[in-house]
Design a protein around this motif. Structure first.
Motif, mmCIF file in Angstrom:
data_model
loop_
_atom_site.group_PDB
_atom_site.id
_atom_site.type_symbol
_atom_site.label_atom_id
_atom_site.label_comp_id
_atom_site.label_asym_id
_atom_site.label_seq_id
_atom_site.Cartn_x
_atom_site.Cartn_y
_atom_site.Cartn_z
ATOM 1 N N ALA A 353 181.786 33.866 -65.814
ATOM 2 C CA ALA A 353 180.809 34.268 -64.806
ATOM 3 C C ALA A 353 180.318 33.112 -63.947
ATOM 4 O O ALA A 353 179.665 33.336 -62.930
ATOM 5 N N SER A 354 180.617 31.893 -64.339
ATOM 6 C CA SER A 354 180.124 30.732 -63.584
ATOM 7 C C SER A 354 181.279 29.795 -63.254
ATOM 8 O O SER A 354 181.273 28.633 -63.643
ATOM 9 N N GLN A 355 182.253 30.321 -62.556
ATOM 10 C CA GLN A 355 183.405 29.500 -62.181
ATOM 11 C C GLN A 355 183.019 28.424 -61.172
ATOM 12 O O GLN A 355 183.617 27.347 -61.145
ATOM 13 N N ASN A 356 182.017 28.703 -60.323
ATOM 14 C CA ASN A 356 181.600 27.704 -59.345
ATOM 15 C C ASN A 356 181.030 26.469 -60.034
ATOM 16 O O ASN A 356 181.255 25.339 -59.583
ATOM 17 N N LEU A 357 180.291 26.681 -61.133
ATOM 18 C CA LEU A 357 179.751 25.537 -61.874
ATOM 19 C C LEU A 357 180.875 24.700 -62.472
ATOM 20 O O LEU A 357 180.795 23.457 -62.491
ATOM 21 N N ILE A 358 181.913 25.370 -62.945
ATOM 22 C CA ILE A 358 183.052 24.625 -63.498
ATOM 23 C C ILE A 358 183.747 23.831 -62.402
ATOM 24 O O ILE A 358 184.138 22.671 -62.594
ATOM 25 N N LYS A 359 183.887 24.449 -61.226
ATOM 26 C CA LYS A 359 184.491 23.724 -60.094
ATOM 27 C C LYS A 359 183.629 22.523 -59.711
ATOM 28 O O LYS A 359 184.148 21.449 -59.409
ATOM 29 N N ASP A 360 182.306 22.719 -59.708
ATOM 30 C CA ASP A 360 181.410 21.598 -59.403
ATOM 31 C C ASP A 360 181.610 20.459 -60.385
ATOM 32 O O ASP A 360 181.690 19.282 -59.991
ATOM 33 N N ALA A 361 181.685 20.799 -61.690
ATOM 34 C CA ALA A 361 181.823 19.768 -62.717
ATOM 35 C C ALA A 361 183.154 19.026 -62.586
ATOM 36 O O ALA A 361 183.206 17.796 -62.691
ATOM 37 N N ILE A 362 184.242 19.761 -62.333
ATOM 38 C CA ILE A 362 185.557 19.118 -62.211
ATOM 39 C C ILE A 362 185.589 18.206 -60.993
ATOM 40 O O ILE A 362 186.044 17.051 -61.053
ATOM 41 N N ASN A 363 185.084 18.710 -59.851
ATOM 42 C CA ASN A 363 185.095 17.895 -58.646
ATOM 43 C C ASN A 363 184.171 16.691 -58.783
ATOM 44 O O ASN A 363 184.480 15.587 -58.316
ATOM 45 N N GLY A 364 183.008 16.886 -59.453
ATOM 46 C CA GLY A 364 182.118 15.756 -59.684
ATOM 47 C C GLY A 364 182.754 14.694 -60.560
ATOM 48 O O GLY A 364 182.594 13.489 -60.312
ATOM 49 N N LEU A 366 185.970 14.045 -60.755
ATOM 50 C CA LEU A 366 186.978 13.364 -59.939
ATOM 51 C C LEU A 366 186.323 12.413 -58.939
ATOM 52 O O LEU A 366 186.860 11.331 -58.658
ATOM 53 N N ILE A 367 185.180 12.801 -58.384
ATOM 54 C CA ILE A 367 184.480 11.918 -57.446
ATOM 55 C C ILE A 367 184.100 10.611 -58.129
ATOM 56 O O ILE A 367 184.278 9.521 -57.576
ATOM 57 N N ILE A 368 183.590 10.711 -59.355
ATOM 58 C CA ILE A 368 183.192 9.504 -60.083
ATOM 59 C C ILE A 368 184.413 8.711 -60.532
ATOM 60 O O ILE A 368 184.437 7.476 -60.441
ATOM 61 N N LEU A 369 185.445 9.403 -61.009
ATOM 62 C CA LEU A 369 186.629 8.715 -61.509
ATOM 63 C C LEU A 369 187.359 7.981 -60.389
ATOM 64 O O LEU A 369 187.796 6.833 -60.562
ATOM 65 N N GLU A 370 187.507 8.625 -59.244
ATOM 66 C CA GLU A 370 188.237 8.028 -58.125
ATOM 67 C C GLU A 370 187.371 7.132 -57.255
ATOM 68 O O GLU A 370 187.863 6.571 -56.281
ATOM 69 N N GLU A 389 171.197 9.613 -53.244
ATOM 70 C CA GLU A 389 170.084 9.358 -54.161
ATOM 71 C C GLU A 389 170.370 9.832 -55.573
ATOM 72 O O GLU A 389 169.881 9.257 -56.536
ATOM 73 N N ASN A 390 171.145 10.901 -55.703
ATOM 74 C CA ASN A 390 171.409 11.460 -57.032
ATOM 75 C C ASN A 390 172.832 11.991 -57.051
ATOM 76 O O ASN A 390 173.282 12.614 -56.086
ATOM 77 N N LEU A 391 173.531 11.709 -58.125
ATOM 78 C CA LEU A 391 174.916 12.167 -58.285
ATOM 79 C C LEU A 391 175.141 12.515 -59.740
ATOM 80 O O LEU A 391 174.926 11.699 -60.632
ATOM 81 N N ASN A 392 175.526 13.759 -59.992
ATOM 82 C CA ASN A 392 175.895 14.173 -61.329
ATOM 83 C C ASN A 392 177.116 15.071 -61.234
ATOM 84 O O ASN A 392 177.715 15.199 -60.164
ATOM 85 N N LEU A 393 177.489 15.677 -62.344
ATOM 86 C CA LEU A 393 178.700 16.492 -62.341
ATOM 87 C C LEU A 393 178.551 17.774 -61.538
ATOM 88 O O LEU A 393 179.563 18.399 -61.205
ATOM 89 N N ARG A 394 177.343 18.181 -61.234
ATOM 90 C CA ARG A 394 177.160 19.452 -60.536
ATOM 91 C C ARG A 394 176.891 19.306 -59.050
ATOM 92 O O ARG A 394 177.384 20.086 -58.244
ATOM 93 N N MET A 395 176.149 18.293 -58.639
ATOM 94 C CA MET A 395 175.738 18.223 -57.245
ATOM 95 C C MET A 395 175.564 16.780 -56.802
ATOM 96 O O MET A 395 175.521 15.845 -57.610
#
Length: 545
Positions: A353-364, A366-370, A389-395
């Motif tokens: 039911a929360s595929q968007n949250l999973i996409k946010d976490a995966i993209n977040g 990759l942003i940190i890794l790359e 100002e703020n960066l986490n796995l979701r936003m």
């Protein structure tokens, strides 16, 4: 250090007390039994309870779940009345006998009725009713005699001496812990050795964070030790006297759940802060090894480390809080196996039911890794931009030039422009009037850039020799000259402002003005030209007259 941990262990041992397990069960076949049948079986189920004397357990009795509270209350009331009569009398001996009434054993104390031993009581002990009654009578006689002896003056004086000794030990131990804590603070407050010029600011920052986390852990452990010393000591003192021992039982019954939850909460907090310190220690060791740190990447590494550290600590916090909740449930006697199985099913449903949250976490991730961007970078995402100002796995949260906080889900970030990755550039366009000496103007522009590059105040912010690219365009304000100045990340705007100020002063001294927009209008209309010509002809005829 050994005594410190022994004190902690003692306080935890006093705090943690066993409770009756409570099982959380999920019925797999609810149609086999109706709710009314389940309720009746539960009420008719035999349970047991203890009879107390001066806070000590004497014996157990058994009855159905509905009848046990009333039976416990009646027997306890009878025992209290019998014991008070015995304690106030001058007799030293007490007569406890078992009689049969209608073939059922009945216990009497000094001729007063105490209780009837039922078949449920015998089943609890797995003995015959009469044998069970005799066992209860023997234990009761011994405990009543001991209770009366404990009320003698000499015994109370001896217990008072023991309690005074325990109090003295508490004071000495508490003072020793307090002195050790003050000494540890003084050693911590001593100035650190001077850091060499080769030490990196990011390493110093991580060491300071690690030190703060360790200090917080030590502070909480000292507090737990003090609480264990005073709480455990007073708890022992209450158990020395027959008059205060029931209070000990009452406190233990009322505070066992809060104490267990408090110990779990404090343990979770200490484990979290200790994990923070380990993360900082690992990062410091990695940077100090020189594998990642170079003169060109030190500033960038600082941004990456702060981002990675923040995200990792957030994940560690979530993990430890989850573990703490599980330990709290276990300490309360809840069977967590069915809960974990149910949580797995709920997790699958929530993930669907929360595929968007999973996409946010995966993209977040990759942003940190790359290293696409990090905390402290200035980026543009689509039509918005600002300081991260703020960066986490979701936003990702940005602060723009007007102070607005912009929140962007990581799954929505497709193309990002990083204005401060590793280095920045001040891209300047300088307009020069067409009538000015362009070669002289180019020399002045280059001279100002080189002088600024040699200035001690700006030298460390400009990382390469400025480049005057030449005439870039013919504009409406004159000739457009382009200048590139490579700077440290986020310093391009400061360098550009200072360069414009210096260039304006230099051009004014040389008599070269910054041109304003110019525009020439050409009229190519024959009718207008004829009118102008006719007007001039008529004017000449009038003058000739």
């Amino acid at each position: 250090m050994r005594w410190h941990f022994l004190a902690i262990f003692g306080s935890i041992t006093v705090s943690v007390v066993a409770v009756t397990p409570v099982t959380a069960q999920i019925p797999l076949l609810p149609l086999l039994q109706t709710p009314s049948s389940l309720s009746n079986e539960s009420e008719n189920r035999n349970v047991s309870g203890w009879i107390y004397l001066d806070g000590r357990r004497l014996f157990q009795i058994s009855a159905t779940k509905t009848n046990l509270p009333e039976r416990l209350q009646n027997i306890q009331r009878n025992l209290n009345q019998i014991s008070q009569n015995y304690f106030q009398s001058s007799a030293t001996e007490i007569k406890v006998e078992v009689r049969k009434v209608n073939e059922i054993p009945v216990i009497q104390v000094n001729g007063e009725y105490l209780m009837t031993v039922t078949s449920e009581d015998a089943e609890l002990r797995q003995e015959d009713q009469l044998i069970s009654a005799n066992q209860i009578a023997d234990a009761l006689q011994e405990d009543l005699q001991r209770a009366k002896q404990e009320r003698q003056t000499q015994y109370l004086l001896n217990q008072g001496k023991i309690s005074a000794g325990i109090g003295l030990v508490m004071v000495i131990t508490s003072w020793g812990v307090y002195y050790w804590q003050r000494r540890s603070r003084k050693e911590t407050a001593q100035p650190a050795p001077s850091v060499s010029s080769t030490a990196q600011p990011i390493t110093t920052q991580l060491n300071q964070q690690q030190h703060r986390h360790f200090q917080e852990v030590k502070k909480r452990l000292f507090q737990l030790t003090q609480a264990g010393i005073w709480g455990g000591g007073n708890f022992l003192i209450l158990g020395l006297f027959p008059y205060t021992r029931p209070l000990q039982v009452a406190i233990l019954s009322a505070a066992q759940i809060p104490l267990k939850l408090a110990v779990v909460a404090l343990g979770t907090y200490v484990a979290t802060r200790f994990s923070y310190a380990l993360i900082d220690r690992f990062t410091t060791t990695l940077i100090s090894s020189g594998v990642l740190l170079t003169s060109d990447t030190s500033e960038r590494l600082r941004l990456r480390v702060s981002t990675f550290s923040g995200v990792t600590k957030s994940i560690i916090t979530i993990i430890w809080v989850g573990v703490g909740i599980l330990f709290a449930l276990v300490s309360l006697g809840v069977d967590i196996v069915p809960l974990l199985a149910g949580a797995g099913l709920v997790g699958v449903a929530v993930s669907l039911a929360s595929q968007n949250l999973i996409k946010d976490a995966i993209n977040g991730f990759l942003i940190i890794l790359e290293d696409q961007y990090a905390l402290g970078d200035v980026i543009n995402v689509g039509n918005v931009g600002g300081l991260v100002e703020n960066l986490n796995l979701r936003m990702t949260q940005l602060r723009d030039s007007e102070g607005r906080l912009i929140t962007i889900p990581n799954s929505e970030i497709k193309i990002v422009a990083n204005l401060s990755s590793r280095w920045s550039r001040a891209d300047l366009t300088v307009p020069i009037a067409y009538e000015a000496d362009i070669d002289h103007a180019l020399d002045l522009i280059k001279k100002v850039a080189l002088e600024m590059d040699q200035d001690l105040q700006w030298k460390h912010q400009i990382i390469e020799t400025p480049q005057v690219l030449g005439i870039d365009n013919f504009g409406d304000r004159g000739l457009i000259i382009r200048v590139w100045i490579k700077t440290q990340p986020l310093k391009q705007w400061d360098v550009a402002r200072e360069y414009r100020r210096r260039l304006k002063i230099t051009l004014d001294q040389a008599g070269i003005n910054i041109p304003v927009p110019q525009q020439a209008i050409w009229v190519n209309d024959a009718q207008v030209l004829n009118a102008q010509m006719n007007g001039k002809g008529n004017e000449s005829m009038v003058n000739g007259q």
